[in-house]
Design a protein around this motif. Sequence first.
Motif, PDB file in Angstrom:
ATOM      1  N   LEU A  14       0.842  -1.203   0.000  1.00 42.86           N
ATOM      2  CA  LEU A  14       0.000   0.000   0.000  1.00 42.86           C
ATOM      3  C   LEU A  14       0.876   1.252   0.000  1.00 42.86           C
ATOM      4  CD1 LEU A  14      -2.772  -1.013   2.568  1.00 42.86           C
ATOM      5  CD2 LEU A  14      -3.038  -0.781   0.091  1.00 42.86           C
ATOM      6  N   HIS A  15       1.930   1.208   0.796  1.00 36.29           N
ATOM      7  CA  HIS A  15       2.856   2.348   0.858  1.00 36.29           C
ATOM      8  C   HIS A  15       3.508   2.579  -0.502  1.00 36.29           C
ATOM      9  CE1 HIS A  15       5.775   5.110   2.713  1.00 36.29           C
ATOM     10  NE2 HIS A  15       6.663   4.538   1.895  1.00 36.29           N
ATOM     11  N   CYS A  16       3.924   1.501  -1.151  1.00 34.98           N
ATOM     12  CA  CYS A  16       4.594   1.625  -2.449  1.00 34.98           C
ATOM     13  C   CYS A  16       3.652   2.150  -3.520  1.00 34.98           C
ATOM     14  CB  CYS A  16       5.166   0.275  -2.877  1.00 34.98           C
ATOM     15  SG  CYS A  16       6.539  -0.297  -1.853  1.00 34.98           S
ATOM     16  N   ILE A  17       2.397   1.677  -3.512  1.00 38.97           N
ATOM     17  CA  ILE A  17       1.425   2.155  -4.507  1.00 38.97           C
ATOM     18  C   ILE A  17       1.190   3.653  -4.334  1.00 38.97           C
ATOM     19  CG2 ILE A  17      -0.949   1.966  -5.339  1.00 38.97           C
ATOM     20  CD1 ILE A  17      -0.871  -0.957  -4.233  1.00 38.97           C
ATOM     21  N   LYS A  18       1.013   4.061  -3.085  1.00 37.83           N
ATOM     22  CA  LYS A  18       0.782   5.485  -2.819  1.00 37.83           C
ATOM     23  C   LYS A  18       1.971   6.326  -3.275  1.00 37.83           C
ATOM     24  CE  LYS A  18      -1.845   8.682  -0.815  1.00 37.83           C
ATOM     25  NZ  LYS A  18      -3.219   8.958  -1.268  1.00 37.83           N
ATOM     26  N   LYS A  19       3.167   5.834  -3.028  1.00 42.30           N
ATOM     27  CA  LYS A  19       4.373   6.574  -3.413  1.00 42.30           C
ATOM     28  C   LYS A  19       4.607   6.548  -4.920  1.00 42.30           C
ATOM     29  CE  LYS A  19       7.445   7.823  -0.967  1.00 42.30           C
ATOM     30  NZ  LYS A  19       7.869   9.145  -0.452  1.00 42.30           N
ATOM     31  N   SER A  20       4.056   5.552  -5.607  1.00 42.14           N
ATOM     32  CA  SER A  20       4.341   5.417  -7.036  1.00 42.14           C
ATOM     33  C   SER A  20       3.732   6.534  -7.868  1.00 42.14           C
ATOM     34  CB  SER A  20       3.849   4.054  -7.555  1.00 42.14           C
ATOM     35  OG  SER A  20       2.442   3.986  -7.583  1.00 42.14           O
ATOM     36  N   GLN A  21       2.860   7.344  -7.275  1.00 43.82           N
ATOM     37  CA  GLN A  21       2.331   8.499  -8.010  1.00 43.82           C
ATOM     38  C   GLN A  21       3.440   9.519  -8.282  1.00 43.82           C
ATOM     39  OE1 GLN A  21      -0.451  10.995  -5.650  1.00 43.82           O
ATOM     40  NE2 GLN A  21       0.129   9.708  -3.907  1.00 43.82           N
ATOM     41  N   HIS A  22       4.550   9.379  -7.553  1.00 43.71           N
ATOM     42  CA  HIS A  22       5.710  10.243  -7.790  1.00 43.71           C
ATOM     43  C   HIS A  22       6.800   9.481  -8.533  1.00 43.71           C
ATOM     44  CE1 HIS A  22       3.672  12.850  -4.971  1.00 43.71           C
ATOM     45  NE2 HIS A  22       3.796  11.964  -3.997  1.00 43.71           N
ATOM     46  N   LYS A  62      -8.158  -0.791  -6.700  1.00 47.97           N
ATOM     47  CA  LYS A  62      -8.279  -0.327  -8.084  1.00 47.97           C
ATOM     48  C   LYS A  62      -8.240   1.192  -8.158  1.00 47.97           C
ATOM     49  CE  LYS A  62     -11.065  -0.946 -12.281  1.00 47.97           C
ATOM     50  NZ  LYS A  62     -12.273  -1.626 -12.844  1.00 47.97           N
ATOM     51  N   ASN A  63      -8.998   1.839  -7.267  1.00 48.88           N
ATOM     52  CA  ASN A  63      -9.005   3.306  -7.239  1.00 48.88           C
ATOM     53  C   ASN A  63      -7.658   3.862  -6.799  1.00 48.88           C
ATOM     54  OD1 ASN A  63     -11.615   3.432  -8.139  1.00 48.88           O
ATOM     55  ND2 ASN A  63     -12.517   3.967  -6.160  1.00 48.88           N
ATOM     56  N   LEU A  64      -7.046   3.193  -5.812  1.00 49.74           N
ATOM     57  CA  LEU A  64      -5.742   3.642  -5.325  1.00 49.74           C
ATOM     58  C   LEU A  64      -4.713   3.571  -6.451  1.00 49.74           C
ATOM     59  CD1 LEU A  64      -3.955   4.527  -2.920  1.00 49.74           C
ATOM     60  CD2 LEU A  64      -3.581   2.085  -2.445  1.00 49.74           C
ATOM     61  N   CYS A  65      -4.739   2.477  -7.198  1.00 54.79           N
ATOM     62  CA  CYS A  65      -3.800   2.319  -8.317  1.00 54.79           C
ATOM     63  C   CYS A  65      -4.063   3.373  -9.402  1.00 54.79           C
ATOM     64  CB  CYS A  65      -3.918   0.920  -8.914  1.00 54.79           C
ATOM     65  SG  CYS A  65      -3.196  -0.371  -7.897  1.00 54.79           S
ATOM     66  N   LYS A  66      -5.317   3.609  -9.685  1.00 51.16           N
ATOM     67  CA  LYS A  66      -5.680   4.587 -10.714  1.00 51.16           C
ATOM     68  C   LYS A  66      -5.136   5.968 -10.368  1.00 51.16           C
ATOM     69  CE  LYS A  66      -9.682   6.464 -13.202  1.00 51.16           C
ATOM     70  NZ  LYS A  66     -11.171   6.433 -13.317  1.00 51.16           N
ATOM     71  N   GLY A  67      -5.263   6.329  -9.098  1.00 51.38           N
ATOM     72  CA  GLY A  67      -4.782   7.636  -8.664  1.00 51.38           C
ATOM     73  C   GLY A  67      -3.273   7.741  -8.599  1.00 51.38           C
ATOM     74  N   SER A  68      -2.600   6.586  -8.599  1.00 48.71           N
ATOM     75  CA  SER A  68      -1.139   6.587  -8.488  1.00 48.71           C
ATOM     76  C   SER A  68      -0.432   6.224  -9.783  1.00 48.71           C
ATOM     77  CB  SER A  68      -0.708   5.599  -7.384  1.00 48.71           C
ATOM     78  OG  SER A  68      -1.225   5.980  -6.131  1.00 48.71           O
ATOM     79  N   GLY A  69      -1.204   5.960 -10.839  1.00 46.98           N
ATOM     80  CA  GLY A  69      -0.577   5.605 -12.113  1.00 46.98           C
ATOM     81  C   GLY A  69      -0.036   4.197 -12.146  1.00 46.98           C
ATOM     82  N   CYS A  70      -0.609   3.329 -11.295  1.00 50.17           N
ATOM     83  CA  CYS A  70      -0.175   1.933 -11.212  1.00 50.17           C
ATOM     84  C   CYS A  70      -1.227   1.051 -11.883  1.00 50.17           C
ATOM     85  CB  CYS A  70      -0.002   1.546  -9.743  1.00 50.17           C
ATOM     86  SG  CYS A  70       0.419  -0.178  -9.417  1.00 50.17           S
TER      87      CYS A  70
END
Length: 361
Positions: A14-22, A62-70
């Motif tokens: 979860l931490h990595c997905i959130k950070k992957s938006q950067h 799915k939404n978290l990934c969408k917002g992070s470009g994953c």
Amino acid sequence: MKTIILVGGGHSHLHCIKKSQHQEEHVKWVLISPSRYQYYSGMFSGYTEGIYSLEETRIDLKNLCKGSGCDFVESTVLSIDPDQQHLLTDKGEIFTYDFVSFDIGSRNDSMEIKGLQEHNLPIKPNYRFPEQIGKLHNSRKTVFIGGGAASIEMALSLKAWMVDKGYEDHSIAVVHSSLLLEKAGSFSSKKMTGVALSKGIDLHQGRVTKVEEAKLYTDNGESLEYEEVIFLGGPKAPPLFGSSVLPTDEQGYLLVNSYLQSVKYPNVFGTGDCATLQDFPDLPKNGVTAVRQGPVLWRNLTGAAAGGKIIPFEPQKRYLAIMSIGDKRGFLTYGSFSLVSGWAWRLKNWIDRRFVGKYWE
């Protein structure tokens, strides 16, 4: 372009997905999970007791990934070929990676207990959790197997729900082969035993040897009837690694070094309950460890992809743990210290809501 695949939506990922938006443009992130929703284990007890709604306990991957470009793939990984760097899913898909990380949790069953698999009510993988709690709510005679935090917390939460609903004739028992909360020390164990008995939990000391339809047996000759039985006697390794050539420990957990890398394949990473640190084999497999591994995993995945520096994970010697014991009261432990209070539950509630809230898009 480097491809990093995250298998499982656990705490570290979860931490990595959130950070992957950067993320850098030269890295492609992919999450593969069997369910769109990741249910937060820290709130299982509160949902069981009726304090939280289902939506409050889960993260929409799915939404978290969408917002992070994953990229998000709703599938289960069945096998891994670390030499060819391939993953095979239950839908027949084959994914190729440059780096892969596993954060798939553990199982809650035991091959050592005859008949358990046929009758156990598994809450892992955790996307099965809501349906299974519904079965517990309908059970008039429930037996929990295990004397650790997960078992006793769920038993107390279910008891609180039963009392609130006026189901006085419904019984809840805990069968434990060791002292309750044994790893927290004798002081905490005695205190928790007193709490459980005061709440009306039936405690039975013994090791379950066999489970049949509606009845289980222990090594001291005792038999208990049940409508639902649930094994929460400690985590068990997921089967994925046992069927691969990846090195594992004796229990079947992915064996990783201090950098969270497979001891044989440096482009394979593992965190949380599914992995064992080679230098710290007795490190507890719990959410606290997984959450703390998240930033290190992120740093090492991005560092490895860029051919840069990676850093070791340094476990804590002691950590704060808070269990819910029902009625919005918490059982707090830190090392051998423990206490029961309402503010401990409020602290747990704040921590849990804050954690889940970080990943709502």
